[in-house]
Scaffold this motif. Structure first.
Motif, PDB file in Angstrom:
ATOM      1  N   ASP A 163       0.826  -1.211   0.000  1.00 40.48           N
ATOM      2  CA  ASP A 163       0.000   0.000   0.000  1.00 40.48           C
ATOM      3  C   ASP A 163       0.860   1.261   0.000  1.00 40.48           C
ATOM      4  O   ASP A 163       1.906   1.340   0.645  1.00 40.48           O
ATOM      5  CB  ASP A 163      -0.907   0.009   1.236  1.00 40.48           C
ATOM      6  CG  ASP A 163      -0.103   0.029   2.528  1.00 40.48           C
ATOM      7  OD1 ASP A 163       0.810  -0.823   2.676  1.00 40.48           O
ATOM      8  OD2 ASP A 163      -0.341   0.919   3.366  1.00 40.48           O
ATOM      9  N   ARG A 164       0.341   2.248  -0.725  1.00 36.85           N
ATOM     10  CA  ARG A 164       1.029   3.540  -0.877  1.00 36.85           C
ATOM     11  C   ARG A 164       1.212   4.249   0.475  1.00 36.85           C
ATOM     12  O   ARG A 164       2.237   4.862   0.745  1.00 36.85           O
ATOM     13  CB  ARG A 164       0.143   4.364  -1.818  1.00 36.85           C
ATOM     14  CG  ARG A 164       0.690   5.665  -2.247  1.00 36.85           C
ATOM     15  CD  ARG A 164      -0.307   6.354  -3.190  1.00 36.85           C
ATOM     16  NE  ARG A 164       0.117   7.728  -3.385  1.00 36.85           N
ATOM     17  CZ  ARG A 164       1.020   8.087  -4.280  1.00 36.85           C
ATOM     18  NH1 ARG A 164       1.548   7.208  -5.077  1.00 36.85           N
ATOM     19  NH2 ARG A 164       1.381   9.354  -4.379  1.00 36.85           N
ATOM     20  N   LEU A 223      -0.754  -8.688   0.610  1.00 38.83           N
ATOM     21  CA  LEU A 223       0.482  -8.951  -0.132  1.00 38.83           C
ATOM     22  C   LEU A 223       0.643 -10.458  -0.406  1.00 38.83           C
ATOM     23  O   LEU A 223       1.003 -10.865  -1.514  1.00 38.83           O
ATOM     24  CB  LEU A 223       1.680  -8.418   0.653  1.00 38.83           C
ATOM     25  CG  LEU A 223       3.031  -8.616  -0.025  1.00 38.83           C
ATOM     26  CD1 LEU A 223       3.108  -7.808  -1.318  1.00 38.83           C
ATOM     27  CD2 LEU A 223       4.167  -8.210   0.893  1.00 38.83           C
ATOM     28  N   LEU A 224       0.354 -11.274   0.604  1.00 39.55           N
ATOM     29  CA  LEU A 224       0.464 -12.733   0.408  1.00 39.55           C
ATOM     30  C   LEU A 224      -0.471 -13.191  -0.710  1.00 39.55           C
ATOM     31  O   LEU A 224      -0.089 -14.002  -1.563  1.00 39.55           O
ATOM     32  CB  LEU A 224       0.136 -13.466   1.712  1.00 39.55           C
ATOM     33  CG  LEU A 224       1.126 -13.263   2.866  1.00 39.55           C
ATOM     34  CD1 LEU A 224       0.603 -13.922   4.144  1.00 39.55           C
ATOM     35  CD2 LEU A 224       2.499 -13.824   2.525  1.00 39.55           C
ATOM     36  N   ASP A 225      -1.694 -12.647  -0.718  1.00 44.99           N
ATOM     37  CA  ASP A 225      -2.644 -12.985  -1.791  1.00 44.99           C
ATOM     38  C   ASP A 225      -2.066 -12.615  -3.153  1.00 44.99           C
ATOM     39  O   ASP A 225      -2.094 -13.415  -4.100  1.00 44.99           O
ATOM     40  CB  ASP A 225      -3.968 -12.227  -1.589  1.00 44.99           C
ATOM     41  CG  ASP A 225      -4.800 -12.796  -0.458  1.00 44.99           C
ATOM     42  OD1 ASP A 225      -4.649 -13.989  -0.147  1.00 44.99           O
ATOM     43  OD2 ASP A 225      -5.600 -12.036   0.121  1.00 44.99           O
ATOM     44  N   GLU A 226      -1.537 -11.390  -3.230  1.00 38.89           N
ATOM     45  CA  GLU A 226      -1.022 -10.910  -4.526  1.00 38.89           C
ATOM     46  C   GLU A 226       0.144 -11.773  -5.005  1.00 38.89           C
ATOM     47  O   GLU A 226       0.217 -12.152  -6.172  1.00 38.89           O
ATOM     48  CB  GLU A 226      -0.546  -9.455  -4.392  1.00 38.89           C
ATOM     49  CG  GLU A 226      -1.679  -8.446  -4.368  1.00 38.89           C
ATOM     50  CD  GLU A 226      -1.185  -7.025  -4.120  1.00 38.89           C
ATOM     51  OE1 GLU A 226      -1.995  -6.219  -3.640  1.00 38.89           O
ATOM     52  OE2 GLU A 226       0.007  -6.737  -4.390  1.00 38.89           O
ATOM     53  N   LEU A 227       1.049 -12.086  -4.090  1.00 39.51           N
ATOM     54  CA  LEU A 227       2.230 -12.862  -4.485  1.00 39.51           C
ATOM     55  C   LEU A 227       1.840 -14.269  -4.908  1.00 39.51           C
ATOM     56  O   LEU A 227       2.351 -14.798  -5.903  1.00 39.51           O
ATOM     57  CB  LEU A 227       3.246 -12.906  -3.334  1.00 39.51           C
ATOM     58  CG  LEU A 227       3.896 -11.561  -2.987  1.00 39.51           C
ATOM     59  CD1 LEU A 227       4.817 -11.711  -1.785  1.00 39.51           C
ATOM     60  CD2 LEU A 227       4.678 -11.011  -4.183  1.00 39.51           C
ATOM     61  N   HIS A 228       0.923 -14.860  -4.165  1.00 36.70           N
ATOM     62  CA  HIS A 228       0.512 -16.229  -4.504  1.00 36.70           C
ATOM     63  C   HIS A 228      -0.223 -16.250  -5.849  1.00 36.70           C
ATOM     64  O   HIS A 228       0.013 -17.128  -6.678  1.00 36.70           O
ATOM     65  CB  HIS A 228      -0.353 -16.804  -3.388  1.00 36.70           C
ATOM     66  CG  HIS A 228      -0.663 -18.251  -3.592  1.00 36.70           C
ATOM     67  ND1 HIS A 228       0.300 -19.204  -3.820  1.00 36.70           N
ATOM     68  CD2 HIS A 228      -1.848 -18.916  -3.636  1.00 36.70           C
ATOM     69  CE1 HIS A 228      -0.259 -20.381  -3.982  1.00 36.70           C
ATOM     70  NE2 HIS A 228      -1.557 -20.237  -3.879  1.00 36.70           N
ATOM     71  N   ASP A 229      -1.111 -15.261  -6.061  1.00 36.02           N
ATOM     72  CA  ASP A 229      -1.831 -15.191  -7.341  1.00 36.02           C
ATOM     73  C   ASP A 229      -0.865 -14.997  -8.506  1.00 36.02           C
ATOM     74  O   ASP A 229      -1.064 -15.545  -9.591  1.00 36.02           O
ATOM     75  CB  ASP A 229      -2.827 -14.015  -7.339  1.00 36.02           C
ATOM     76  CG  ASP A 229      -4.012 -14.283  -6.431  1.00 36.02           C
ATOM     77  OD1 ASP A 229      -4.165 -15.432  -5.981  1.00 36.02           O
ATOM     78  OD2 ASP A 229      -4.780 -13.330  -6.160  1.00 36.02           O
ATOM     79  N   THR A 230       0.165 -14.199  -8.295  1.00 34.65           N
ATOM     80  CA  THR A 230       1.083 -13.867  -9.390  1.00 34.65           C
ATOM     81  C   THR A 230       2.069 -14.986  -9.683  1.00 34.65           C
ATOM     82  O   THR A 230       2.341 -15.306 -10.832  1.00 34.65           O
ATOM     83  CB  THR A 230       1.875 -12.581  -9.051  1.00 34.65           C
ATOM     84  OG1 THR A 230       0.948 -11.553  -8.705  1.00 34.65           O
ATOM     85  CG2 THR A 230       2.724 -12.116 -10.232  1.00 34.65           C
TER      86      THR A 230
END
Ligand code: SF4
Length: 299
Positions: A163-164, A223-230
């Motif tokens: 997050d910004r 962040l964990l969601d984003e990394l796992h999805d990517t």
């Protein structure tokens, strides 16, 4: 893209200072020489990096990020460090290999890329064969990372904030989330999926580190969601519990440790969403005793 120390745009700060003429960049360094705090075997990285004989860690002075909770402020603000020539840097890499280092671990090297690349090339010509690890805060330009293709085997970036607001408040870098996401995409593309040797040491691949901060459970989950999805299993995650509060930290909410329940909840969350390639830490990792002395050892 051509980079130069006369108008430095090496890192995302792109501050344009003339370092060659002695102007100090936002990263805290000036001049053409490389400043090092320490070059020695190091045993406190992830097991696939430290192994049994240690990682050959070379600690560079200065840093483009200004994290309010920095554990190494003397070094990151370049208030300590010894100047070395490019030739000496090459010798240091070879000396660490001769001491038995499993790899050469470049810690916060971003702002020295122009001196580092020829030093690494020369070391490889002179017999450096162990993997090269690029250990960074994740605040990198893709154009600069492109120069490292073929020279770096393992990337070890942080992904500090999704997050910004957090990136602005804690590292004065509101663009950090997009910059780190794009930088890590380039790193993972360069290395491909993890490759280990027979002893379990990482030969190639990307390990993404995330330091858990007090009270930021929702951000870490996102962040964990984003990394796992990517990435799925294409990278290794290192979820770090070693946050150590600094008494002088200007952000009051960071002047306390991460409660064990917060960390354990995040570990459970990572498992629940299917993250299988991950390192987690035990509670005793949160100690200033893991910070080495930046006294010029090995420089
Ligand atoms: S590496 Fe340093 S001098 Fe260069 S752009 Fe970044 S902060 Fe500025």
């Amino acid at each position: 893209m051509n980079f130069s120390l006369e108008h430095c745009c090496l890192c995302p700060r792109q501050c344009g200072r003339n370092r060659a003429a002695g102007e100090k960049g936002v990263c805290g360094v000036a001049g053409t020489q490389v400043l090092l705090g320490r070059a020695a075997l190091h045993f406190w990285e992830e097991p696939c990096i430290s192994g049994t004989r240690g990682s050959g860690a070379v600690f560079f002075a200065g840093c483009p990020l200004h994290c309010v909770y920095c554990q190494n402020e003397e070094l990151s603000r370049a208030r300590v460090g010894r100047a070395v020539t490019q030739q000496r840097l090459t010798e240091i890499f070879l000396e660490l290999q001769a001491q038995g280092a499993h790899n050469i671990n470049l810690v916060t090297p971003t702002h020295y890329l122009l001196q580092l690349i020829p030093a690494l090339r020369a070391a490889k010509e002179q017999g450096l064969t162990v993997p090269v690890v690029y250990n960074t805060g994740g605040y990198e330009r893709p154009e600069a990372l492109a120069l490292l293709r073929g020279l770096v085997d393992v990337y070890l970036p942080d992904f500090k904030y999704p997050d910004r607001e957090g990136a602005l408040r804690y590292s004065a870098a509101p663009d950090y989330p997009q910059v780190a996401a794009e930088a890590i995409r380039c790193m993972a593309e360069q290395t491909g999926p993890p490759v280990f040797d027979a002893q379990g040491l990482l030969l190639r691949g990307t390990i993404i580190r995330h330091l858990v901060l007090p009270d930021r459970t929702a951000e870490t989950m996102r962040l964990l969601d984003e990394l796992h999805d990517t990435y799925g299993d294409g990278v290794i995650l290192s979820l770090m519990s070693q946050y150590t509060p600094m008494p002088a930290c200007p952000c009051e909410e960071l002047r306390r440790p991460v409660p064990p329940e917060q960390y354990e909840r995040l570990v459970r969350y990572a498992r629940r969403i299917g993250i299988s390639r991950a390192y987690v830490q035990q509670g005793e990792a949160a100690s200033a005793g893991f910070i080495p002395a930046f006294d010029g050892t090995g420089v």
